[in-house]
Structures are given as C-alpha cells and as structure tokens.
Design an enzyme around this catalytic site. Structure first.
Site, short mmCIF file in Angstrom:
data_model
loop_
_atom_site.label_atom_id
_atom_site.label_comp_id
_atom_site.label_asym_id
_atom_site.label_seq_id
_atom_site.Cartn_x
_atom_site.Cartn_y
_atom_site.Cartn_z
N GLY A 29 0.82 -1.21 0.00
CA GLY A 29 0.00 0.00 0.00
C GLY A 29 0.85 1.25 0.00
O GLY A 29 2.06 1.20 -0.23
N ASN A 30 0.22 2.39 0.25
CA ASN A 30 0.94 3.66 0.32
C ASN A 30 0.33 4.51 1.42
O ASN A 30 -0.69 4.14 2.02
CB ASN A 30 0.94 4.37 -1.04
CG ASN A 30 -0.45 4.72 -1.49
OD1 ASN A 30 -1.11 5.57 -0.91
ND2 ASN A 30 -0.94 4.03 -2.52
N ARG A 31 0.95 5.66 1.70
CA ARG A 31 0.57 6.44 2.88
C ARG A 31 -0.50 7.49 2.60
O ARG A 31 -0.76 8.36 3.44
CB ARG A 31 1.82 7.07 3.51
CG ARG A 31 2.77 5.97 4.06
CD ARG A 31 4.06 6.54 4.62
NE ARG A 31 3.80 7.62 5.54
CZ ARG A 31 4.32 8.82 5.46
NH1 ARG A 31 5.18 9.10 4.50
NH2 ARG A 31 4.01 9.75 6.33
N SER A 32 -1.15 7.44 1.46
CA SER A 32 -2.21 8.42 1.20
C SER A 32 -3.38 8.20 2.16
O SER A 32 -3.86 7.08 2.31
CB SER A 32 -2.69 8.27 -0.25
OG SER A 32 -3.77 9.15 -0.46
#
Ligand code: C5P
Length: 220
Positions: A29-32
């Site tokens: 995933g990513n930190r958005s």
C-alpha cells in the site's frame, strides 16, 4: 458560506490509496490518507455539485451527501472510475494508485517457514487510469490529475510536473510535495496547478479545504 457555483455539475473524485493484495491478509500500500480528495468532495458538495467519491481505503470519514463507492485495489478503482466517469462533467484523480501489483496473489497466507530467509515478489504494472480517461476524453469533460513528488528543488519539481502532464494527457495536473512529514496524512497542503501547456495556472497553500476551494475555482 460557499457560492453555489457548481450546481447541476456532476463530479467524480477518487481518493485514498490502493492496496494490492499479496495473500488474503497482506497487501502493498501507500501512505495516502484520502484527506485532500475528501476535502474536494466536501467543498464541491457545499458548492452545489453532485459528487461520487471513489474511496480507496480512506483514513478519514467520507462527507455526508456524496455517493461513496468503496474500492481497494487499482483494478477495482479503474473499473468503478471508468463507469462513474461516463456521465461526469469533471473527474478528479486524487487517489494514490499503485503503479505495480503482485503478479500472483497467494490463495492462502504466505508462510515464512516455507519461504526461508528471502522472499521475492514479482510485480507487474497496473494500467494508468488517468491516462486512459484522458485519452478517451470528451470536449465537455474536464479531467484533473494529481502528482505527488518528493523533489525539493522547485525547478526540478516543475519539470517533473510538466513531463507528467504531457505523458498523462489530462487537462490539469495538481502538483504537490510529499515526504516523510508532508503531504499525506497532514492537514495542510501546498499545490501548483499546471495546464496542458505546462504553464502554472494556480498556486495555493493552506488547509486541504482551502486548497480544494482553489482547485474548484479553476474549474468554475
Ligand atoms: O504517475 P503518477 O502515479 O505520479 O501519477 C499520479 C496521477 O495519476 C494521479 O492522478 C493518480 O490518481 C493517477 N494514476 C492513475 N493510474 C495509475 C497511476 C496513477 O490514474 N496506475
């Protein structure tokens, strides 16, 4: 009090970050956090638009009075965006979409005792949703992309943005700087908006709600 200058307009906004499954319990995933996309949805509704928020793993609550479509992976996001975009006047791709996904999704939990000391993952490229929309755009629909860059030098940051809007083919690109402590999951944002020619059409800093207002002013 907000102006009702988006009355009758239909706006599709993607927000959050995609998750690409590795197995039934793990993902890349990513930190958005989805905060900027949610702020856009909130302000657009307050200004009279009908808004569909395509929500990829938001860390914040979706605003009331918007139609929310929950998605998780880039593939799900693409199918829902493509469908929702058909009747829309504006599409804003604020979601952070994974560029790659695992080639294979393990049907059961990956076990370390079966893997040994190293585990290699093979990733394959996801389709570019924004570029796909832009390539099939209609004259009466505006497509806006976002670009989060970690570059600190302003000229280099702008050069990356100009390259990106040329590659994506969207109408506007909202550039913002992200890093370990800025951009994602914070309350403020600082943006530069480029048009197709690569010219700066707007710059704004402030809360994500005020930045949303600037982006919607441009549309109006
Ligand atoms: O190339 P980059 O990921 O920086 O581009 C960011 C913009 O492209 C965002 O608007 C994002 O929502 C969109 N994007 C997309 N599909 C992808 C990757 C990014 O629509 N596979």
């Amino acid at each position: 009090v907000q102006p009702r200058d988006l009355t009758g307009r239909s706006i599709v906004i993607s927000a959050g970050g995609t998750r690409e499954a590795l197995d039934p319990v793990r993902f890349i995933g990513n930190r958005s956090s989805g905060r900027q996309g949610v702020a856009l949805a909130e302000v657009a509704v307050a200004r009279g638009a009908s808004v569909t928020l395509i929500a990829a793993n938001l860390e914040v609550a979706a605003p009331a009075s918007v139609t929310v479509r929950q998605v998780s992976s880039a593939a799900e996001l693409k199918s829902v965006v493509d469908e929702a975009a058909r009747g829309a006047d504006v599409v804003i791709m604020a979601a952070a979409v994974a560029d790659y996904r695992p080639e294979d999704v393990a049907p059961s939990k990956i076990k370390k005792d079966q893997q040994g000391d190293e585990l290699s993952l093979r990733l394959v490229k996801n389709p570019d949703i924004l570029a796909g929309l832009a390539a099939t755009n209609r004259a009466d629909r505006v497509v806006i992309g976002f670009a989060a860059e970690t570059e600190t030098d302003r000229e280099e940051f702008l050069r990356l943005g100009r390259e990106k809007i040329a590659r994506k083919g969207c109408d506007y690109l909202v550039l913002n700087r992200v890093g370990w402590s800025e951009g994602f999951a914070t309350d403020g944002n600082s943006i530069v908006v480029l048009d197709r020619a690569g010219d700066i059409v707007s710059e704004a800093s402030g809360s994500k709600a005020s930045v949303a207002g600037h982006i919607l002013d441009l549309l109006v």
